[in-house]
Design an enzyme around this catalytic site. Structure first.
Site, PDB file in Angstrom:
ATOM      1  N   SER B  21       4.167   9.484  -2.476  1.00 59.66           N
ATOM      2  CA  SER B  21       5.294   8.572  -2.688  1.00 59.66           C
ATOM      3  C   SER B  21       5.265   7.967  -4.093  1.00 59.66           C
ATOM      4  CB  SER B  21       5.235   7.451  -1.655  1.00 59.66           C
ATOM      5  OG  SER B  21       6.289   6.556  -1.854  1.00 59.66           O
ATOM      6  N   LYS B  45      10.077   8.137  -2.040  1.00 61.26           N
ATOM      7  CA  LYS B  45       9.856   6.878  -2.770  1.00 61.26           C
ATOM      8  C   LYS B  45      10.031   5.684  -1.831  1.00 61.26           C
ATOM      9  CE  LYS B  45      11.007   4.769  -7.185  1.00 61.26           C
ATOM     10  NZ  LYS B  45       9.639   4.252  -7.259  1.00 61.26           N
ATOM     11  N   ILE B  71       6.232   0.194 -11.858  1.00 61.39           N
ATOM     12  CA  ILE B  71       7.665   0.453 -11.694  1.00 61.39           C
ATOM     13  C   ILE B  71       8.299  -0.718 -10.937  1.00 61.39           C
ATOM     14  CG2 ILE B  71       9.392   2.079 -10.781  1.00 61.39           C
ATOM     15  CD1 ILE B  71       7.530   3.308 -12.967  1.00 61.39           C
ATOM     16  N   CYS B 130       1.231  -1.809  -2.590  1.00 57.14           N
ATOM     17  CA  CYS B 130       1.783  -1.723  -3.945  1.00 57.14           C
ATOM     18  C   CYS B 130       1.261  -2.894  -4.761  1.00 57.14           C
ATOM     19  CB  CYS B 130       3.307  -1.747  -3.949  1.00 57.14           C
ATOM     20  SG  CYS B 130       3.953  -1.739  -5.625  1.00 57.14           S
ATOM     21  N   LYS B 165      -0.748   3.067   4.333  1.00 58.28           N
ATOM     22  CA  LYS B 165      -1.325   3.406   3.023  1.00 58.28           C
ATOM     23  C   LYS B 165      -2.231   2.278   2.560  1.00 58.28           C
ATOM     24  CE  LYS B 165      -0.011   5.481  -1.391  1.00 58.28           C
ATOM     25  NZ  LYS B 165       1.134   6.058  -2.131  1.00 58.28           N
ATOM     26  N   GLY B 217      -4.231   9.017 -11.328  1.00 56.21           N
ATOM     27  CA  GLY B 217      -4.652  10.191 -12.095  1.00 56.21           C
ATOM     28  C   GLY B 217      -6.119  10.513 -11.873  1.00 56.21           C
ATOM     29  N   GLY B 265      -0.070  13.127  -6.472  1.00 57.25           N
ATOM     30  CA  GLY B 265       0.787  12.109  -7.087  1.00 57.25           C
ATOM     31  C   GLY B 265       1.074  12.374  -8.546  1.00 57.25           C
TER      32      GLY B 265
END
Lengths: 259, 312
Positions: B21, B45, B71, B130, B165, B217, B265
């Protein structure tokens, strides 16, 4: 249509202080739809640097299957890129974004092209295409100093070209906006790319003209998926309320997004 | 049955690889590059009740083998996702896992109730982790009791299984995992990003406008692996593992750590073809390893020696 391709380096050279000109060959060139689009480059192997670097297309030739990029080597990614040599390959994603509108321009119109620093390159292909359509183009280019200036002679072949530098070492000392006033340059449409402060001034100064600006922002995907490079629209009633610089832009009509 | 096929609550996956997501939008941009039906699933998303614009720019910054993003959950809101994005995605033969977010428990409940009715949504992913929204969000993901409560409330209204999550920004992720399992979660997805920052040495100020962002990453892969390793030995529910996956070898590592499936991701942001490449390479790698079925690999790093060297 966008593709990912390993493009071959035909030449790479430093044409001004820290300014590099890179010529790449590959089928991606056939997909370019107009001046002002950009490509997204992997500057190294492996995962560091991780993200691609967005660089505008300065010039392209479908016949030769080649495109030219001009960029400033200033961060880790672009410095690595500047060390790549002829014959090596670079992984390129593109062409991305929407370029400058050129087909809606009538022959009699007068066009002013204004670029600042590393914002100058995408304007070169634009000028070439307008020139070949027989449109009268005037250029005003801004640089820090003579040592960082580039493409001056090339732009001159297409029309009157004025230069402003921060230190006065080339052209007049001052900003591109000063030149436009001083020289009293007439125009119906203005295309600009460069620092946001320059674009803002131009947009505010000429609300009655057709002004198109090309923007940049830190990006990751370059294709509109990650929402990293978003600007709010000026029009509060706009359905989405935002534009993505990578996929809706990078070129916008002045007054479309908040600078 | 294919050696790549994986069965999870609510999900029959043709392969264990799905885009994570927030790194895939609602799939439209990637559909220009390949047929999305080749994916195991798609995690869309994060969707909130109302549309959200998100944070000011810059929203991303590069870090060594990683990136920061803030974001801010930009999305078109529940109504648009239900009326436009999910119907558009229904042209692909792929299960959708709907990531849902909110500032209050009521927000989560409202989105869950509606979005779980969509015919192509086969599971929910509760985004309680988040790091980039000031209200709620992270609090749901760092306090076990709160995480349990929101899981329970969403389970009550959802018509499909609920995955939660988890945030890595906690002292002991096993406690969070146990809490959501006790709340009735059908599965766990992990990990979300790690809170981090960068500072511009010229301006002396944070690079990201939101000041902090979520690190993702390859840089976070060792942390994600450690956490999947810990959690998979703590709970009984399945885990969809993620955190820096770039290659098929990374997928295998996550399975050995204890994952039952994986999500990709950041790799999507660097190469739009990342998922198809990983799927293709994974299939070849399993052949090379002479593995009958990928699920055999789950937890091999900690399961007993017998299992480890089991040969069919």
């Amino acid at each position: 249509m966008k593709i990912v391709e390993n493009m071959k380096i035909i030449t790479q050279k430093e044409i001004a202080k820290n300014i590099f000109q890179l010529v790449l060959q590959g089928d991606l060139v056939q997909k370019i739809t107009g001046p002002g689009q950009f490509v997204h480059l992997k500057t190294g192997e492996g995962t560091d640097p991780l993200l691609r670097r967005p660089i505008s297309i300065c010039e392209y030739s479908r016949e030769k299957n080649q495109m030219t990029l001009i960029y400033r080597a200033q961060g880790r990614g672009t410095i690595l890129l500047s060390k790549k040599r002829q014959g090596e390959y670079i992984n390129v994603l593109g062409p991305l974004g929407n370029g400058f509108p050129v087909h809606d321009l009538d022959e009699g119109k007068q066009v002013l092209i204004t670029g600042g620093g590393i914002g100058v390159p995408p304007l070169y292909e634009l000028s070439k295409q307008l020139f070949s359509k027989g449109i009268r183009v005037t250029h005003v280019l801004g640089f820090q100093s003579e040592s960082t200036a580039f493409l001056y002679e090339e732009f001159r072949k297409m029309g009157d070209t004025f230069v402003a530098t921060d230190d006065g070492s080339m052209g007049i000392k001052g900003f591109v906006t000063d030149v436009i006033v001083q020289e009293n340059i007439p125009f119906d449409r203005l295309y600009a790319c460069g620092p946001v402060s320059m674009l803002k001034t131009l947009a505010e100064k000429y609300p009655e003209k057709e002004v198109y600006i090309s923007l940049e922002e830190r990006m990751s995907c370059g294709i509109g998926a990650c929402f990293a490079c978003v600007k709010k629209t000026v029009n509060k009633a706009d359905e989405k309320g935002y534009r993505k610089i990578c996929s809706d832009g990078p070129v916008f009509a002045a007054g479309e997004v908040i600078l | 049955m294919s050696k790549m096929h994986v069965s999870l609550p609510g999900l029959e996956l043709r392969n264990p690889v799905m885009p994570a997501s927030g790194c895939f939008g609602f799939g439209r941009e990637f559909a220009e590059f390949y047929d999305l039906s080749i994916l195991g699933a798609i995690m869309i998303k994060a969707t909130t009740v109302e549309p959200r614009f998100g944070n000011p720019v810059p929203r991303v910054a590069e870090t060594p083998s990683g990136m920061l993003n803030a974001i801010g959950l930009q999305n078109p809101g529940l109504k648009k996702v239900m009326e436009e994005e999910l119907p558009w995605l229904s042209r692909f033969d792929v299960p959708i896992i709907a990531n849902i977010a909110g500032s209050t428990i009521e927000d989560y409940v409202e989105v869950a109730r509606e979005i779980s009715k969509a015919p192509n949504v086969y599971a929910l992913e509760l985004n309680i982790s988040c790091p980039n929204v000031k209200q709620g969000g992270i609090a749901f993901g760092t306090v076990p009791e709160v995480a349990k409560e929101v899981t329970k409330r969403v389970k009550e209204v959802s018509e499909v299984p609920v995955y939660v999550k988890l945030s890595p920004n906690v002292t002991d992720i096993r406690e969070m995992a146990k809490a959501v399992e006790n709340g009735g979660a059908d599965g766990i997805t992990m990990i979300n990003t790690l809170t981090g920052m960068r500072i511009d040495i010229k301006t002396e100020k944070p690079v990201i406008a939101n000041v902090t962002g979520g690190l993702s990453g390859p840089a976070i892969k060792p942390i994600a692996l450690r956490m999947v390793y810990e959690v998979s030995q703590t709970v009984k529910i399945p885990i969809i593992g993620m955190g820096g996956i770039m290659t098929a070898e990374d997928v295998i590592e996550f399975f050995y750590a204890g994952a039952d499936a994986v999500a990709v991701g950041t790799a999507n942001l660097i190469d739009p073809m990342a998922c198809p490449k990983i799927i293709r390479d994974l299939e070849a790698l399993l052949d090379e390893m002479d593995i009958d079925h990928i699920s055999e690999l789950t937890g091999r790093s900690w399961k007993n020696e017998k299992t480890r060297y089991h040969c069919p």
